[in-house]
Design a protein around this motif. Structure first.
Motif, PDB file in Angstrom:
ATOM      1  N   VAL A 139     -21.831 -12.625  23.179  1.00 15.52           N
ATOM      2  CA  VAL A 139     -22.013 -12.409  24.681  1.00 15.52           C
ATOM      3  C   VAL A 139     -20.675 -12.551  25.444  1.00 15.52           C
ATOM      4  O   VAL A 139     -20.259 -12.036  26.248  1.00 15.52           O
ATOM      5  N   ILE A 140     -19.825 -13.497  24.974  1.00 14.63           N
ATOM      6  CA  ILE A 140     -18.660 -13.890  25.547  1.00 14.63           C
ATOM      7  C   ILE A 140     -17.649 -12.374  25.441  1.00 14.63           C
ATOM      8  O   ILE A 140     -17.057 -12.229  26.346  1.00 14.63           O
ATOM      9  N   ALA A 141     -17.719 -11.969  24.315  1.00 13.66           N
ATOM     10  CA  ALA A 141     -16.920 -10.672  24.171  1.00 13.66           C
ATOM     11  C   ALA A 141     -17.302  -9.545  25.051  1.00 13.66           C
ATOM     12  O   ALA A 141     -16.345  -8.705  25.768  1.00 13.66           O
ATOM     13  N   LEU A 142     -18.523  -9.435  25.322  1.00 16.34           N
ATOM     14  CA  LEU A 142     -19.278  -8.457  25.968  1.00 16.34           C
ATOM     15  C   LEU A 142     -18.566  -8.753  27.571  1.00 16.34           C
ATOM     16  O   LEU A 142     -18.454  -7.766  28.357  1.00 16.34           O
ATOM     17  N   ALA A 143     -18.638  -9.942  27.875  1.00 16.04           N
ATOM     18  CA  ALA A 143     -18.451 -10.270  29.296  1.00 16.04           C
ATOM     19  C   ALA A 143     -16.940 -10.226  29.436  1.00 16.04           C
ATOM     20  O   ALA A 143     -16.703  -9.544  30.782  1.00 16.04           O
ATOM     21  N   VAL A 144     -16.275 -10.301  28.662  1.00 20.91           N
ATOM     22  CA  VAL A 144     -14.654 -10.229  28.625  1.00 20.91           C
ATOM     23  C   VAL A 144     -14.603  -8.613  28.832  1.00 20.91           C
ATOM     24  O   VAL A 144     -13.724  -8.176  29.811  1.00 20.91           O
ATOM     25  N   ILE A 145     -15.214  -7.807  28.092  1.00 21.07           N
ATOM     26  CA  ILE A 145     -15.100  -6.502  28.303  1.00 21.07           C
ATOM     27  C   ILE A 145     -15.405  -5.713  29.604  1.00 21.07           C
ATOM     28  O   ILE A 145     -14.741  -4.927  30.283  1.00 21.07           O
ATOM     29  N   GLN A 146     -16.390  -6.404  30.052  1.00 22.83           N
ATOM     30  CA  GLN A 146     -16.982  -6.111  31.282  1.00 22.83           C
ATOM     31  C   GLN A 146     -15.811  -6.328  32.393  1.00 22.83           C
ATOM     32  O   GLN A 146     -15.555  -5.462  33.297  1.00 22.83           O
ATOM     33  N   ALA A 147     -15.142  -7.602  32.281  1.00 24.66           N
ATOM     34  CA  ALA A 147     -14.309  -7.955  33.418  1.00 24.66           C
ATOM     35  C   ALA A 147     -12.975  -7.017  33.126  1.00 24.66           C
ATOM     36  O   ALA A 147     -12.454  -6.674  34.363  1.00 24.66           O
TER      37      ALA A 147
END
Length: 234
Positions: free
Chosen positions: A135-143
């Motif tokens: 979920v952290i990886a997905l959030a960073v990609i979103q940003a």
């Protein structure tokens, strides 16, 4: 300051202060006779840390953003003319702040796991760690891919993937919130001095057996009071 004595309801396990105990158990309603003295098995320092609820608070903060982003994007798709400036600003704020709240949740979860279970190498905690990394990886990609006022389909999928992963984390977490190992904080693998004698374990009774004995005790007490009243009359 004198430590408050605790008592525990044997059938349901409810723990409370002895001074606050009334005629019945507040949880299950059985008479106060079913209560027994209780001694807390978790060290006060660990309880004080867990009582701060640092990890649950951090989790609730990150959950707000993970749910807000896809909801506002879908809302904007359906109603593009409804306060677009405000909608875009809230989405941008949530996208950039979300990874920071996840990092805070991960760090507080690591500390919570050590205090609660004295290790993080358990099956459920390892699953939580893996899902947290995802979920952290997905959030960073979103940003990284975020472009203000533009929400392509793949950005919505990223936000929905983050939401689905966060839900899985929450499902795992609810099984652990009321679970804790007794004792002081000594990490697993550290050798402890073996006790010289095995503690004597009292046999456990079923709730039905406890309730039956309480009823028998009350019936005997009522019979004795009735006989005393008859003797006094004679």
């Amino acid at each position: 300051m004198k430590e408050e004595k605790l008592v525990r309801c044997r059938p349901c396990g409810y723990v409370m202060k002895e001074s606050e105990l009334g005629d019945v158990c507040p949880a299950c309603g059985l008479p106060r006779d079913v209560f027994e003295p209780y001694r807390e098995k978790v060290s006060s320092g660990r309880l004080r840390f867990l009582a701060l609820d640092i990890h649950p608070i951090a989790i609730h903060l990150s959950q707000t953003f993970v749910a807000l982003v896809p909801f506002l994007i879908i809302f904007h798709y359906l109603f593009p003319d409804f306060e677009p400036t405000i909608i875009h600003s809230v989405i941008a704020f949530s996208v950039y702040l979300f990874p920071l709240t996840l990092i805070l949740s991960a760090l507080s979860g690591y500390a919570d796991g050590l205090v609660r279970f004295k290790t993080i190498n358990t099956p459920l905690l390892l699953k939580k760690i893996i899902l947290s990394v995802i979920v952290i990886a997905l959030a960073v990609i979103q940003a990284i891919v975020f472009r203000r006022d533009i929400y392509p389909w793949y950005f919505l999928l990223l936000s929905l993937g983050s939401l689905a992963t966060a839900v899985q984390l929450g499902m795992l977490g609810k099984h652990l919130i009321n679970v804790i190992l007794p004792g002081t904080l000594v990490l697993r693998g550290v050798k402890k001095q073996a006790s010289s004698a095995e503690p004597v374990k009292s046999p456990r009774m079923s709730p039905e057996e406890i309730a039956r004995r309480v009823q028998e005790k009350q019936a005997a007490k009522a019979l004795a009071q009735k006989e005393n009243g008859t003797n006094n009359t004679e």
